[in-house]
Design an enzyme around this catalytic site. Structure first.
Site, mmCIF file in Angstrom:
data_model
loop_
_atom_site.group_PDB
_atom_site.id
_atom_site.type_symbol
_atom_site.label_atom_id
_atom_site.label_comp_id
_atom_site.label_asym_id
_atom_site.label_seq_id
_atom_site.Cartn_x
_atom_site.Cartn_y
_atom_site.Cartn_z
ATOM 1 N N GLU A 223 0.601 10.469 9.185
ATOM 2 C CA GLU A 223 0.967 9.316 10.158
ATOM 3 C C GLU A 223 2.037 8.691 9.440
ATOM 4 O OE1 GLU A 223 0.155 8.883 12.995
ATOM 5 O OE2 GLU A 223 -0.996 10.321 13.390
ATOM 6 N N CYS B 205 7.768 15.804 35.494
ATOM 7 C CA CYS B 205 6.269 15.166 36.382
ATOM 8 C C CYS B 205 5.715 16.344 37.218
ATOM 9 C CB CYS B 205 6.950 14.098 37.459
ATOM 10 S SG CYS B 205 7.699 12.750 36.444
ATOM 11 N N CYS C 251 0.331 8.271 38.216
ATOM 12 C CA CYS C 251 1.389 7.712 37.864
ATOM 13 C C CYS C 251 2.202 6.945 38.851
ATOM 14 C CB CYS C 251 2.346 8.796 37.286
ATOM 15 S SG CYS C 251 3.893 8.027 36.490
ATOM 16 N N CYS D 149 6.074 14.107 29.233
ATOM 17 C CA CYS D 149 6.591 12.621 29.766
ATOM 18 C C CYS D 149 7.807 12.312 28.621
ATOM 19 C CB CYS D 149 5.532 11.488 29.807
ATOM 20 S SG CYS D 149 5.920 9.866 30.664
ATOM 21 N N CYS E 193 3.250 17.586 35.223
ATOM 22 C CA CYS E 193 2.235 16.526 34.553
ATOM 23 C C CYS E 193 0.816 16.583 35.061
ATOM 24 C CB CYS E 193 2.756 15.301 34.774
ATOM 25 S SG CYS E 193 1.872 14.063 33.885
HETATM 26 FE FE1 SF4 Z 1 5.483 10.670 32.780
HETATM 27 FE FE2 SF4 Z 1 4.299 10.033 35.057
HETATM 28 FE FE3 SF4 Z 1 6.027 11.986 35.060
HETATM 29 FE FE4 SF4 Z 1 3.693 12.215 34.083
HETATM 30 S S1 SF4 Z 1 4.315 11.960 36.140
HETATM 31 S S2 SF4 Z 1 5.379 13.018 33.303
HETATM 32 S S3 SF4 Z 1 3.262 10.348 33.339
HETATM 33 S S4 SF4 Z 1 6.430 9.864 34.467
#
Ligand code: SF4
Length: 353
Positions: A36, A198, A207, A191, A201
């Site tokens: 870290e 997206c 989101c 992201c 995602c």
């Molecule tokens: Fe990021 Fe939202 Fe796209 Fe997912 S949907 S990659 S959280 S911007």
């Protein structure tokens, strides 16, 4: 937000997409702590090159605490932000002195160790001890800011408070280390800053930015740092097969590292360069031919570094040098912690000999 469903989505994705990293799979707080600290301000790819080597040399907190700071800095050489190495070393000494060499597992105690803030304490204790502590670093700041459409400076004030609250609320009751790592990986792999994916995602349904098409505007772009150009000069001074080095003191750039005597060339400066080198080294210096020029950047400075040969005409009686100095043999040069430019200049210079 349906938190249980959100968590299941994140953890389901992580099962198939977790990054393989040298510090993953361990719950040894010392190893998690080292990783870290190295990851603060440094990319994962770079840290991967340093982590195992560091742990091979210092496999325990006791061995790190017993080491000389020069050796710790030598192994840190190239990672940058050397204050981290000094703080890690200091914290190891404190752990040996106050906690018998065992990494403490009380968050209030951990937060008092040098170089450990809220994020680092949360990461170490959630991963190593499954404590229910949130994390917030570059990847999760971006991810959460986009999920919630948090505008403004996400590193401070109200925006930062909203993000910490969210990071805390979404934590499961157990398995927080795994969950926190999943969030970091999702931010890093999906992201992403410039091109969030997206469509693949797992939490797209949650989101707000994706719903409103705001992904590219969140987080708000940081104000641009004004770059400053400057010219510096470094000199190689040899005597009886040894090289003169200076050590940067605490509180300045590259504190704790060694370098060739070096100073800034200032337009219209009344003090001639040899005199400035005399102040730095406590010696009379005559500057000779230029060997090479290097360009590099440090924080907001874009530096043109001229490297010259120079000669030492003896110590200035009664005068102390601004920096600690030492003469190093060619063999010692390999073990002395140098800043990156000095290491490069040394390597290049040796090739010509
Ligand atoms: Fe990021 Fe939202 Fe796209 Fe997912 S949907 S990659 S959280 S911007």
């Amino acid at each position: 937000m349906n938190y249980p469903f959100f968590r299941r989505k994140i953890l389901g994705w992580y099962t198939h997409h977790a990054r393989t990293l040298p510090w993953r799979g361990t719950i040894d707080p010392y190893r998690v702590w080292v990783s870290e600290i190295m990851l603060q301000q440094t990319t994962t790819q770079t840290v991967c090159r340093y982590f195992d080597r560091f742990l091979e040399r210092f496999p325990t907190i006791r061995e790190l605490a017993a080491a000389n700071l020069d050796e710790v800095n030598r192994l840190w050489e190239g990672l940058g932000y050397y204050r981290r190495a000094a703080q890690l070393h200091r914290a190891a000494k404190e752990i040996v002195a106050d906690h018998g060499g065992e990494f403490p597992l009380d968050v209030a105690v951990v937060r008092k160790l040098p170089g450990i803030g809220r994020y680092t304490a949360g990461a170490i204790l959630s991963i190593a001890a499954d404590q229910r502590l949130p994390i917030l670093e570059a990847n999760t700041i971006r991810l959460h800011a986009r999920l919630l459409v948090v505008k403004g400076d996400t590193n401070r004030g109200e925006a930062n408070r909203i993000l910490w609250d969210f990071a805390e609320k979404i934590l499961p009751k157990t398995g927080c280390g795994r969950f926190n790592q999943a969030l970091m990986d999702l931010g890093n792999l999906v992201c992403m800053p410039k091109e969030p994916h997206c469509l693949r995602c797992p939490v797209v349904a949650f989101c707000e930015s994706a719903k409103r098409g705001l992904q590219m505007q969140i987080p708000s772009p940081k104000s641009k740092v004004r770059i400053e150009e400057r010219t510096e000069i470094a000199v190689i001074i040899r005597k009886k097969g040894k090289i003169l080095l200076i050590k940067y003191p605490t509180g300045v750039r590259w504190a704790g590292l060694w370098d060739f005597p070096r100073c800034e060339c200032l337009d219209g400066d009344d003090l001639p360069l040899p005199q400035r080198f005399s102040i730095i080294t406590g010696r009379k210096i005559v500057i000779g031919r230029q060997i090479e020029t290097l360009k590099h950047s440090v924080t907001r400075f874009r530096i043109t570094l001229r490297f010259h040969e120079a000669q030492e005409l003896g110590k200035i009686s009664g005068d102390s040098s601004l920096y600690e100095t030492r003469w190093a043999t060619a063999q010692e040069m390999e073990h002395v912690p140098l800043n990156s430019t000095a290491r490069k200049l040394w390597k290049n210079w040796r090739k010509t000999k």
